[in-house]
Design a protein around this motif. Structure first.
Motif, short mmCIF file in Angstrom:
data_model
loop_
_atom_site.label_atom_id
_atom_site.label_comp_id
_atom_site.label_asym_id
_atom_site.label_seq_id
_atom_site.Cartn_x
_atom_site.Cartn_y
_atom_site.Cartn_z
N LEU A 146 36.33 -103.49 -1.85
CA LEU A 146 35.86 -104.86 -2.04
C LEU A 146 36.99 -105.89 -2.08
O LEU A 146 36.73 -107.09 -2.17
N ARG A 147 38.23 -105.47 -1.99
CA ARG A 147 39.36 -106.41 -2.06
C ARG A 147 39.38 -107.39 -0.88
O ARG A 147 39.60 -108.59 -1.08
N PRO A 148 39.16 -106.94 0.38
CA PRO A 148 39.13 -107.91 1.49
C PRO A 148 37.94 -108.86 1.32
O PRO A 148 36.79 -108.43 1.20
N HIS A 149 38.24 -110.15 1.31
CA HIS A 149 37.23 -111.20 1.13
C HIS A 149 37.27 -112.18 2.29
O HIS A 149 38.26 -112.30 2.99
N VAL A 150 36.17 -112.88 2.44
CA VAL A 150 36.05 -113.95 3.42
C VAL A 150 35.67 -115.22 2.65
O VAL A 150 34.96 -115.15 1.65
N VAL A 151 36.17 -116.34 3.13
CA VAL A 151 35.84 -117.62 2.50
C VAL A 151 35.28 -118.56 3.57
O VAL A 151 35.78 -118.61 4.69
N TYR A 152 34.20 -119.23 3.21
CA TYR A 152 33.55 -120.24 4.03
C TYR A 152 33.68 -121.58 3.31
O TYR A 152 33.81 -121.62 2.09
N GLY A 153 33.60 -122.66 4.08
CA GLY A 153 33.65 -123.97 3.46
C GLY A 153 32.76 -124.97 4.19
O GLY A 153 32.38 -124.78 5.34
N VAL A 154 32.41 -126.02 3.47
CA VAL A 154 31.67 -127.14 4.04
C VAL A 154 32.27 -128.41 3.46
O VAL A 154 32.57 -128.49 2.27
N ARG A 155 32.51 -129.35 4.33
CA ARG A 155 33.12 -130.62 3.93
C ARG A 155 32.05 -131.70 3.86
O ARG A 155 31.04 -131.65 4.56
N GLN A 156 32.34 -132.69 3.04
CA GLN A 156 31.46 -133.85 2.95
C GLN A 156 31.41 -134.53 4.32
O GLN A 156 32.46 -134.68 4.96
N PRO A 157 30.23 -134.91 4.76
CA PRO A 157 30.16 -135.60 6.05
C PRO A 157 30.96 -136.89 6.02
O PRO A 157 31.04 -137.54 4.98
#
Length: 183
Positions: free
Chosen positions: A168-179
């Motif tokens: 479980l150590r490898p992680h992925v990160v997603y993001g969303v910015r304010q329009p």
């Protein structure tokens, strides 16, 4: 400070935690299937401590990880909300949208529905410039929710709180910015 004690969606009530949430939350956290993308299930004391930390965060900032309840039945099904990204990960210090739902609530769109409402609070009401979400690389169901939310994959990293060599150590990160503003 604005206090977001309750948020209503079409089917859900996102609310502050109450004493009656302790037992169902402990059962959810003890379920190995619910916790399969976390290092270990939580016992009752750990689960209660998590509620205490969540409530302290609400007291401090006016928002956080809301308890989720089905409007029609009043059934507690888990949590969804905003929480600071931990040190040592991409986006550290910014807010993360996260969720944890009881198995009975899976595959009904509740995580996406509640996370959309949490993103609305963060991006549109609080004016946060970006909100992140992270999970183990193997957690494809949560990544699918992130994608449905319009979040963009930012990158991969090794979670510093999970031991080297653990799956479980490898992680992925997603993001969303304010329009961007239309001014």
């Amino acid at each position: 400070m604005t206090d977001y004690r309750e948020i209503h969606t079409e089917r859900l009530l996102m609310r502050r935690w109450c004493d009656s949430d302790g037992a169902p939350f402990a059962a959810l956290n003890a379920d190995p299937e619910v916790m399969r993308y976390f290092p270990a299930p939580l016992d009752r004391a750990q689960s209660d401590h998590l509620i205490d930390r969540i409530n302290a965060r609400f007291d401090q900032q006016g928002f956080g990880l809301w308890a989720l309840e089905i409007l029609e039945t009043g059934e507690f099904i888990g949590f969804t909300g905003l929480n600071p990204m931990p040190d040592g990960v991409p986006g550290a210090g910014d807010q993360e949208v996260g969720w944890r739902l009881d198995q009975r609530a899976w595959h009904k769109g509740y995580a996406t529905e509640a996370a959309r409402a949490a993103l609305d609070v963060g991006l549109n009401r609080l004016g946060l410039p970006v909100i992140w979400s992270m999970t183990a690389v193997t957690n494809l169901p949560s990544q699918a929710v992130m994608q449905r939310l319009g979040m963009v994959r930012h990158g991969l990293f090794d979670h510093p709180r999970i031991d080297t060599g653990q799956p479980l150590r490898p992680h992925v990160v997603y993001g969303v910015r304010q329009p961007p503003s239309s001014s």
